[in-house]
Write an enzyme that holds these catalytic residues in place. Structure first.
Site, PDB file in Angstrom:
ATOM      1  N   ASN A  30      71.670  18.816  25.307  1.00  0.00           N
ATOM      2  CA  ASN A  30      70.855  19.881  25.901  1.00  0.00           C
ATOM      3  C   ASN A  30      69.612  20.024  25.034  1.00  0.00           C
ATOM      4  OD1 ASN A  30      69.751  22.179  26.955  1.00  0.00           O
ATOM      5  ND2 ASN A  30      71.371  23.561  26.247  1.00  0.00           N
ATOM      6  N   TRP A  31      68.517  19.466  25.521  1.00  0.00           N
ATOM      7  CA  TRP A  31      67.281  19.476  24.718  1.00  0.00           C
ATOM      8  C   TRP A  31      66.611  20.847  24.701  1.00  0.00           C
ATOM      9  CZ3 TRP A  31      64.286  14.279  26.140  1.00  0.00           C
ATOM     10  CH2 TRP A  31      65.096  13.203  25.778  1.00  0.00           C
ATOM     11  N   LYS A  32      67.082  21.750  25.534  1.00  0.00           N
ATOM     12  CA  LYS A  32      66.501  23.093  25.653  1.00  0.00           C
ATOM     13  C   LYS A  32      64.967  23.000  25.817  1.00  0.00           C
ATOM     14  CE  LYS A  32      70.268  24.917  22.915  1.00  0.00           C
ATOM     15  NZ  LYS A  32      70.841  26.062  22.244  1.00  0.00           N
TER      16      LYS A  32
ATOM     17  N   HIS B 152      74.519  28.431  31.140  1.00  0.00           N
ATOM     18  CA  HIS B 152      74.416  28.380  29.672  1.00  0.00           C
ATOM     19  C   HIS B 152      74.297  29.816  29.151  1.00  0.00           C
ATOM     20  CE1 HIS B 152      72.876  27.619  25.669  1.00  0.00           C
ATOM     21  NE2 HIS B 152      73.348  26.389  25.784  1.00  0.00           N
TER      22      HIS B 152
ATOM     23  N   GLU C 194      72.438  31.102  27.067  1.00  0.00           N
ATOM     24  CA  GLU C 194      71.054  31.594  26.960  1.00  0.00           C
ATOM     25  C   GLU C 194      70.540  32.067  28.321  1.00  0.00           C
ATOM     26  OE1 GLU C 194      69.556  28.085  24.971  1.00  0.00           O
ATOM     27  OE2 GLU C 194      70.840  28.582  23.270  1.00  0.00           O
TER      28      GLU C 194
ATOM     29  N   GLU D   1      81.622  26.928  25.431  1.00  0.00           N
ATOM     30  CA  GLU D   1      80.683  27.106  24.329  1.00  0.00           C
ATOM     31  C   GLU D   1      80.792  28.532  23.794  1.00  0.00           C
ATOM     32  OE1 GLU D   1      77.210  24.167  24.640  1.00  0.00           O
ATOM     33  OE2 GLU D   1      76.718  25.861  25.903  1.00  0.00           O
TER      34      GLU D   1
ATOM     35  N   GLY E 161      73.941  27.121  18.104  1.00  0.00           N
ATOM     36  CA  GLY E 161      72.729  27.162  17.292  1.00  0.00           C
ATOM     37  C   GLY E 161      72.889  27.899  15.975  1.00  0.00           C
TER      38      GLY E 161
ATOM     39  N   SER F 122      77.197  23.967  17.859  1.00  0.00           N
ATOM     40  CA  SER F 122      76.920  23.386  16.532  1.00  0.00           C
ATOM     41  C   SER F 122      77.688  22.091  16.270  1.00  0.00           C
ATOM     42  CB  SER F 122      77.189  24.412  15.429  1.00  0.00           C
ATOM     43  OG  SER F 122      76.303  25.508  15.558  1.00  0.00           O
TER      44      SER F 122
ATOM     45  N   GLY G 192      73.438  20.757  21.459  1.00  0.00           N
ATOM     46  CA  GLY G 192      72.064  21.261  21.480  1.00  0.00           C
ATOM     47  C   GLY G 192      71.227  20.618  20.391  1.00  0.00           C
ATOM     48  N   GLY G 193      71.108  21.309  19.254  1.00  0.00           N
ATOM     49  CA  GLY G 193      70.210  20.876  18.181  1.00  0.00           C
ATOM     50  C   GLY G 193      70.367  19.416  17.781  1.00  0.00           C
TER      51      GLY G 193
HETATM   52  C1  PEP Z   1      73.929  24.288  23.436  1.00  0.00           C
HETATM   53  O1  PEP Z   1      72.778  24.640  23.524  1.00  0.00           O
HETATM   54  O2  PEP Z   1      74.596  24.106  24.455  1.00  0.00           O
HETATM   55  C2  PEP Z   1      74.492  24.089  22.103  1.00  0.00           C
HETATM   56  C3  PEP Z   1      75.771  23.856  22.017  1.00  0.00           C
HETATM   57  O3  PEP Z   1      73.626  24.161  21.041  1.00  0.00           O
HETATM   58  P1  PEP Z   1      73.932  23.755  19.517  1.00  0.00           P
HETATM   59  O4  PEP Z   1      74.635  22.416  19.564  1.00  0.00           O
HETATM   60  O5  PEP Z   1      72.614  23.684  18.866  1.00  0.00           O
HETATM   61  O6  PEP Z   1      74.828  24.801  18.958  1.00  0.00           O
END
Ligand code: PEP
Length: 254
Positions: free
Chosen positions: A9-11, A98, A100, A170, A176, A216, A237-238
């Site tokens: 997920n590049w957000k 998600h 967010e 999640e 994050g 994470s 994500g990151g």
């Molecule tokens: C996400 O945005 O779905 C996510 C899991 O982010 P991160 O891996 O950065 O926690």
């Protein structure tokens, strides 16, 4: 047999040039190093879908997805992007619900159920996210909350449709933050989700649904997090913004 999946997920990150560089590095690394049955999904910002889809081409392991879509198909919804538009680009997946989107855009179960329907109607696969906030876990209410999120967003589907869904668990406190669930906590919740699906749709159907862990995930913890028998991969994500790290995460599910 359910599918192993690692989705990035590049957000809201990267310029176009940086996005293309990342996608191209990833394709090279996957070609050189990834052998086995895994579906790799790059969920890019909307403007980069077409160039990344072109760059990836008909790659046997890599698909491209969006991070959201409208519940409406067409019309006067300024700023929105719809499922038939995404289908016409040859995007194959859409992240829905998600945390967010739930938190900053007030997306609730009713809206998400409508988005799930729109996405399925146009032949795309929803990656449906669920997960609890820290205070909910502290109160011991995390399993109830996640069961409710699944019911609200998905339980209107029939057995054929539910098999087309990918679920991502999640925990919000792990997204994050650098703080992951333990492998044990992840497996426990994935088992709760699968049991809930089995109660509604039967065990054989529940066994076919891929459930991803997100929060994470990185190259160091992925193998352990993915070790649970109900954990079919990850939503990342990151760490999906770095080609080497993401490739290592992909390799750790094999
Ligand atoms: C996400 O945005 O779905 C996510 C899991 O982010 P991160 O891996 O950065 O926690």
């Amino acid at each position: 047999m359910r599918q192993k999946i690692v989705a990035g997920n590049w957000k809201m990150n990267k310029t176009l040039d940086d996005a293309l560089a990342l996608a191209s590095e990833l394709v090279g690394m996957v070609n050189d190093e990834v052998r086995g049955d895994v579906r790799i999904i790059l969920c890019t910002p909307f403007p980069y879908l077409v160039p990344v889809i072109r760059l990836v081409g008909s790659h046997p392991l890599i698909s491209v997805g969006a991070q959201n879509c409208s519940e409406h198909e067409w019309g006067a919804y300024t700023g929105e992007t719809s499922a038939p538009m995404l289908a016409s680009l040859k995007a194959h997946y859409v992240i829905l619900g998600h945390s967010e989107r739930r938190q900053y855009f007030d997306e609730d179960g009713k809206l998400l159920a409508a988005k799930v329907d729109a996405v399925l109607k146009h032949g795309l696969t929803p990656i449906f996210c669920c997960g609890e906030q820290l205070e909910v876990r502290d109160k011991g209410e995390h399993e109830d909350l996640v069961r409710r999120q699944i019911e609200e967003g998905l339980f209107h589907l029939d057995a054929d449709a539910i098999k087309k869904i990918v679920i991502a668990y999640e925990p919000v406190w792990a997204i994050g933050t650098g703080k992951t669930a333990s492998a044990h906590q992840a497996q426990d919740m994935h088992a709760v989700i699968r049991l809930h699906l089995a109660t509604k749709y039967g065990k054989p159907t529940a066994e076919e649904i891929s459930i991803l862990y997100g929060g994470s995930v990185n190259a160091d913890n992925a193998k352990e997090l993915f070790s649970g028998k109900d954990v079919d991969g990850g939503l990342v994500g990151g760490a999906s913004l770095k080609s080497r790290e993401f490739t290592e995460i992909v390799k750790s599910i094999l």
